[in-house]
Design a protein around this motif. Structure first.
Motif, PDB file in Angstrom:
ATOM      1  N   SER A  73      36.802  64.412  53.434  1.00 48.87           N
ATOM      2  CA  SER A  73      36.631  65.856  53.639  1.00 48.87           C
ATOM      3  C   SER A  73      36.225  66.121  55.077  1.00 48.87           C
ATOM      4  O   SER A  73      36.660  67.097  55.697  1.00 48.87           O
ATOM      5  CB  SER A  73      35.560  66.406  52.695  1.00 48.87           C
ATOM      6  N   SER A  74      35.396  65.240  55.619  1.00 56.48           N
ATOM      7  CA  SER A  74      34.934  65.379  56.987  1.00 56.48           C
ATOM      8  C   SER A  74      36.092  65.208  57.977  1.00 56.48           C
ATOM      9  O   SER A  74      36.225  65.978  58.932  1.00 56.48           O
ATOM     10  CB  SER A  74      33.838  64.339  57.243  1.00 56.48           C
ATOM     11  N   ASP A  75      36.928  64.214  57.748  1.00 60.97           N
ATOM     12  CA  ASP A  75      38.074  63.986  58.642  1.00 60.97           C
ATOM     13  C   ASP A  75      39.011  65.192  58.623  1.00 60.97           C
ATOM     14  O   ASP A  75      39.537  65.595  59.667  1.00 60.97           O
ATOM     15  CB  ASP A  75      38.844  62.718  58.226  1.00 60.97           C
ATOM     16  N   LEU A  76      39.221  65.787  57.450  1.00 64.00           N
ATOM     17  CA  LEU A  76      40.099  66.957  57.365  1.00 64.00           C
ATOM     18  C   LEU A  76      39.515  68.122  58.162  1.00 64.00           C
ATOM     19  O   LEU A  76      40.234  68.804  58.890  1.00 64.00           O
ATOM     20  CB  LEU A  76      40.315  67.356  55.896  1.00 64.00           C
ATOM     21  N   LEU A  77      38.197  68.327  58.052  1.00 63.95           N
ATOM     22  CA  LEU A  77      37.574  69.407  58.827  1.00 63.95           C
ATOM     23  C   LEU A  77      37.695  69.159  60.323  1.00 63.95           C
ATOM     24  O   LEU A  77      37.847  70.095  61.102  1.00 63.95           O
ATOM     25  CB  LEU A  77      36.095  69.573  58.450  1.00 63.95           C
ATOM     26  N   ASP A  78      37.642  67.891  60.732  1.00 63.94           N
ATOM     27  CA  ASP A  78      37.818  67.569  62.152  1.00 63.94           C
ATOM     28  C   ASP A  78      39.172  68.071  62.661  1.00 63.94           C
ATOM     29  O   ASP A  78      39.324  68.418  63.826  1.00 63.94           O
ATOM     30  CB  ASP A  78      37.716  66.060  62.403  1.00 63.94           C
ATOM     31  N   ALA A  79      40.161  68.082  61.756  1.00 59.68           N
ATOM     32  CA  ALA A  79      41.484  68.595  62.130  1.00 59.68           C
ATOM     33  C   ALA A  79      41.544  70.112  62.023  1.00 59.68           C
ATOM     34  O   ALA A  79      42.106  70.769  62.895  1.00 59.68           O
ATOM     35  CB  ALA A  79      42.563  67.972  61.235  1.00 59.68           C
ATOM     36  N   LEU A  80      40.961  70.670  60.975  1.00 62.09           N
ATOM     37  CA  LEU A  80      41.177  72.091  60.662  1.00 62.09           C
ATOM     38  C   LEU A  80      40.258  73.060  61.398  1.00 62.09           C
ATOM     39  O   LEU A  80      40.569  74.243  61.484  1.00 62.09           O
ATOM     40  CB  LEU A  80      41.015  72.335  59.158  1.00 62.09           C
ATOM     41  N   ILE A  81      39.117  72.573  61.890  1.00 60.89           N
ATOM     42  CA  ILE A  81      38.160  73.475  62.525  1.00 60.89           C
ATOM     43  C   ILE A  81      38.331  73.432  64.045  1.00 60.89           C
ATOM     44  O   ILE A  81      38.429  72.360  64.632  1.00 60.89           O
ATOM     45  CB  ILE A  81      36.710  73.103  62.109  1.00 60.89           C
ATOM     46  N   ALA A  82      38.357  74.600  64.650  1.00 57.30           N
ATOM     47  CA  ALA A  82      38.604  74.708  66.099  1.00 57.30           C
ATOM     48  C   ALA A  82      37.562  73.929  66.895  1.00 57.30           C
ATOM     49  O   ALA A  82      36.380  73.939  66.532  1.00 57.30           O
ATOM     50  CB  ALA A  82      38.571  76.177  66.510  1.00 57.30           C
ATOM     51  N   PRO A  83      37.991  73.259  67.971  1.00 60.60           N
ATOM     52  CA  PRO A  83      37.046  72.503  68.805  1.00 60.60           C
ATOM     53  C   PRO A  83      35.864  73.354  69.277  1.00 60.60           C
ATOM     54  O   PRO A  83      34.756  72.840  69.414  1.00 60.60           O
ATOM     55  CB  PRO A  83      37.898  72.057  69.997  1.00 60.60           C
ATOM     56  N   SER A  84      36.095  74.650  69.467  1.00 63.05           N
ATOM     57  CA  SER A  84      35.000  75.516  69.945  1.00 63.05           C
ATOM     58  C   SER A  84      33.883  75.661  68.909  1.00 63.05           C
ATOM     59  O   SER A  84      32.771  76.024  69.246  1.00 63.05           O
ATOM     60  CB  SER A  84      35.543  76.896  70.305  1.00 63.05           C
ATOM     61  N   THR A  85      34.170  75.384  67.651  1.00 63.21           N
ATOM     62  CA  THR A  85      33.138  75.510  66.612  1.00 63.21           C
ATOM     63  C   THR A  85      32.928  74.197  65.858  1.00 63.21           C
ATOM     64  O   THR A  85      32.452  74.184  64.725  1.00 63.21           O
ATOM     65  CB  THR A  85      33.502  76.629  65.596  1.00 63.21           C
ATOM     66  N   ALA A 113      53.311  62.901  52.526  1.00 67.20           N
ATOM     67  CA  ALA A 113      52.861  62.555  53.878  1.00 67.20           C
ATOM     68  C   ALA A 113      52.669  63.817  54.716  1.00 67.20           C
ATOM     69  O   ALA A 113      53.232  64.862  54.407  1.00 67.20           O
ATOM     70  CB  ALA A 113      53.887  61.649  54.544  1.00 67.20           C
ATOM     71  N   TYR A 114      51.859  63.708  55.754  1.00 68.06           N
ATOM     72  CA  TYR A 114      51.665  64.838  56.665  1.00 68.06           C
ATOM     73  C   TYR A 114      51.311  64.317  58.046  1.00 68.06           C
ATOM     74  O   TYR A 114      50.856  63.188  58.207  1.00 68.06           O
ATOM     75  CB  TYR A 114      50.523  65.751  56.175  1.00 68.06           C
ATOM     76  N   ILE A 115      51.536  65.174  59.048  1.00 63.07           N
ATOM     77  CA  ILE A 115      50.958  65.019  60.386  1.00 63.07           C
ATOM     78  C   ILE A 115      49.838  66.059  60.437  1.00 63.07           C
ATOM     79  O   ILE A 115      49.991  67.165  59.897  1.00 63.07           O
ATOM     80  CB  ILE A 115      52.037  65.308  61.466  1.00 63.07           C
ATOM     81  N   TRP A 116      48.685  65.714  61.025  1.00 59.21           N
ATOM     82  CA  TRP A 116      47.521  66.617  60.981  1.00 59.21           C
ATOM     83  C   TRP A 116      47.886  68.048  61.355  1.00 59.21           C
ATOM     84  O   TRP A 116      47.431  69.008  60.733  1.00 59.21           O
ATOM     85  CB  TRP A 116      46.395  66.108  61.872  1.00 59.21           C
ATOM     86  N   GLN A 117      48.731  68.207  62.391  1.00 58.84           N
ATOM     87  CA  GLN A 117      49.101  69.559  62.820  1.00 58.84           C
ATOM     88  C   GLN A 117      49.772  70.350  61.684  1.00 58.84           C
ATOM     89  O   GLN A 117      49.589  71.570  61.586  1.00 58.84           O
ATOM     90  CB  GLN A 117      50.040  69.485  64.036  1.00 58.84           C
ATOM     91  N   ASP A 118      50.529  69.668  60.838  1.00 55.97           N
ATOM     92  CA  ASP A 118      51.176  70.357  59.696  1.00 55.97           C
ATOM     93  C   ASP A 118      50.123  71.059  58.846  1.00 55.97           C
ATOM     94  O   ASP A 118      50.349  72.160  58.336  1.00 55.97           O
ATOM     95  CB  ASP A 118      51.912  69.366  58.781  1.00 55.97           C
ATOM     96  N   LEU A 119      48.969  70.402  58.682  1.00 58.43           N
ATOM     97  CA  LEU A 119      47.919  70.970  57.822  1.00 58.43           C
ATOM     98  C   LEU A 119      47.258  72.166  58.507  1.00 58.43           C
ATOM     99  O   LEU A 119      46.875  73.141  57.852  1.00 58.43           O
ATOM    100  CB  LEU A 119      46.887  69.894  57.459  1.00 58.43           C
ATOM    101  N   ILE A 120      47.148  72.109  59.839  1.00 54.66           N
ATOM    102  CA  ILE A 120      46.631  73.274  60.580  1.00 54.66           C
ATOM    103  C   ILE A 120      47.604  74.444  60.401  1.00 54.66           C
ATOM    104  O   ILE A 120      47.190  75.580  60.157  1.00 54.66           O
ATOM    105  CB  ILE A 120      46.473  72.951  62.084  1.00 54.66           C
ATOM    106  N   ASP A 121      48.902  74.138  60.514  1.00 57.78           N
ATOM    107  CA  ASP A 121      49.912  75.200  60.360  1.00 57.78           C
ATOM    108  C   ASP A 121      49.825  75.814  58.959  1.00 57.78           C
ATOM    109  O   ASP A 121      49.946  77.036  58.803  1.00 57.78           O
ATOM    110  CB  ASP A 121      51.319  74.645  60.618  1.00 57.78           C
ATOM    111  N   VAL A 122      49.608  74.978  57.952  1.00 57.06           N
ATOM    112  CA  VAL A 122      49.438  75.490  56.586  1.00 57.06           C
ATOM    113  C   VAL A 122      48.210  76.398  56.537  1.00 57.06           C
ATOM    114  O   VAL A 122      48.255  77.514  56.003  1.00 57.06           O
ATOM    115  CB  VAL A 122      49.301  74.332  55.566  1.00 57.06           C
ATOM    116  N   ALA A 123      47.110  75.931  57.131  1.00 54.16           N
ATOM    117  CA  ALA A 123      45.865  76.710  57.115  1.00 54.16           C
ATOM    118  C   ALA A 123      46.057  78.059  57.807  1.00 54.16           C
ATOM    119  O   ALA A 123      45.606  79.100  57.316  1.00 54.16           O
ATOM    120  CB  ALA A 123      44.744  75.921  57.796  1.00 54.16           C
ATOM    121  N   GLN A 124      46.757  78.045  58.950  1.00 55.05           N
ATOM    122  CA  GLN A 124      46.989  79.283  59.709  1.00 55.05           C
ATOM    123  C   GLN A 124      47.918  80.237  58.959  1.00 55.05           C
ATOM    124  O   GLN A 124      47.849  81.449  59.140  1.00 55.05           O
ATOM    125  CB  GLN A 124      47.601  78.948  61.079  1.00 55.05           C
ATOM    126  N   GLY A 125      48.794  79.678  58.142  1.00 52.28           N
ATOM    127  CA  GLY A 125      49.799  80.504  57.467  1.00 52.28           C
ATOM    128  C   GLY A 125      49.373  81.012  56.098  1.00 52.28           C
ATOM    129  O   GLY A 125      50.155  81.668  55.416  1.00 52.28           O
TER     130      GLY A 125
END
Ligand code: NDP
Length: 347
Positions: free
Chosen positions: A214-226, A273-285
């Motif tokens: 869960s922590s690794d996923l948040l490292d991808a999904l949460i903006a570096p600024s926060t 399978a996924y590339i981390w960016q794919d999951l960000i795109d899902v989150a944004q969409g």
């Protein structure tokens, strides 16, 4: 009937417990201390006597499970260290192997009517890092991590140390089962999930104590600024893995307990399978947008930047479909829950 769930206080263990209780089973969950047990006892209090805890302070101690296994019909052995912080490989290999062997030895000694043991192994025991992409199956074993840990010891990568702990634990389980098959009333099923994401319902007092996946996923999904531990753009757009929702994995555990044909099988459960960016795109969409507390912002990364990358690792999941009838939640469902049902803790 009654099921022993080891590691009932963990990310996956509490979901396995909840799913079994929802299906009408009684559950005995192992917890490390009375204090840790309080949270799960409270969480499951509506189930009354159908849920109980037993203290197993350290799974690697000889005879740790002797009492816990008594009179249960089945065991889901979920407990095992999952972190990338071991210095000496033995610090993580010890509890993984001795914990698994300990459950099986206690079952052999103290439970003559047991029917099945389901072990939460991992795709870490299956995958290897190869130059070309590969679709792995239950026939594959991660020899690479064993070699690395053997050759490099403490200098091996943290990933290899964890992978070795799971590989050696699973191998030990199969060897034990082969050796004792003819004298026992029960059989073994091994589940091999990749990265597990989804809603977090276990006790997590701080961001730092969140479970590894869960922590690794948040490292991808949460903006570096926060976020203090955001992934690099390079990692986001080139790297990835495979995943399963924790609710689907809990369902897989109950199916593995109930399905006669699963006996003696090693089964990969992966949604894809996924590339981390794919999951960000899902989150944004997501529509409607995911709801975050004000101290967090969603990462943007490089929108669409994962599309060109070919995942290095994928899995053949035909066996899970055939034997367990596995179906998987959508990325949208899992990613929404992984944001909204993880960041709602106030930290
Ligand atoms: P957690 O860290 O949330 O859960 C691990 C559980 O095991 C906790 O309840 C923990 O207790 C317990 N535990 C660990 N070491 C010991 C020990 N020495 N003595 C007693 N209890 C111990 O991780 P997960 O829920 O993610 O992992 C559960 C299982 O799933 C593990 O076997 C892991 O290898 C496997 N897995 C996980 C994946 C994932 O992506 N999450 C992927 C593939 C497999 P406490 O919290 O009190 O220390």
């Amino acid at each position: 009937s009654k099921v022993l769930v080891t590691g009932a206080t963990g990310f996956i263990g509490i979901w396995v417990t909840r799913t079994l209780l929802e299906k009408g089973y009684s559950v005995r969950g192992t917890v490390r201390s009375e204090r840790k047990g309080k949270y799960v006892l409270d969480y499951f209090k509506s189930y009354g006597e159908k849920f109980e805890t037993v203290i197993v302070e350290d799974i690697s101690k000889e005879g740790a499970f002797d009492e816990a296994v008594e009179d249960v019909d089945a065991i889901a052995h979920v407990a095992s260290p999952f972190h990338f912080k071991a210095d000496d490989p033995q610090d993580i290999i010890g509890p993984a192997v001795n914990g698994t062997l300990g459950v099986l030895k206690s079952a052999l000694r103290n439970n003559p009517t047991l029917k099945r043991v389901v072990i939460t192994s991992s795709c870490a025991t299956v995958l290897e890092t190869l130059p070309e992409p590969k679709v792995f199956s239950e026939l594959d074993w991660n020899e690479q991590c064993l070699k690395q840990v053997e050759e490099k010891g403490k200098a091996a990568s943290n990933g290899a140390k964890y992978q070795a702990s799971k590989t050696l634990a699973e191998r030990a389980a199969w060897e034990f089962y082969e050796k004792h098959k003819s004298e026992i009333s029960w059989d073994v099923v091994v589940l091999n999930p990749p990265y597990v994401f989804g809603p977090v319902i276990h006790e997590v007092p701080s961001r730092g104590s969140l479970n590894q996946s869960s922590s690794d996923l948040l490292d991808a999904l949460i903006a570096p600024s926060t976020s203090a531990s955001a992934m690099s753009t390079e990692t986001l757009t080139t790297d990835g893995s495979c995943w399963i929702d924790v609710r689907d994995l809990a369902e897989a555990h109950t199916k593995a307990l109930e399905t006669p044909d699963a006996g003696g099988e090693r089964i990969i459960t992966s949604a894809g399978a996924y590339i981390w960016q794919d999951l960000i795109d899902v989150a944004q969409g997501l529509s409607p947008p995911a709801v975050l507390p004000p101290q967090y912002k969603l990462a943007v990364g490089v929108p669409g930047g994962g599309k060109g990358a070919i995942p290095k690792i994928d899995y053949d999941t035909a066996k899970a479909a055939r034997i367990l009838g596995m179906k998987y939640r959508s990325r949208e469902d899992t990613i929404r829950a992984s944001i909204e049902k993880v960041l709602n803790r106030g930290w």
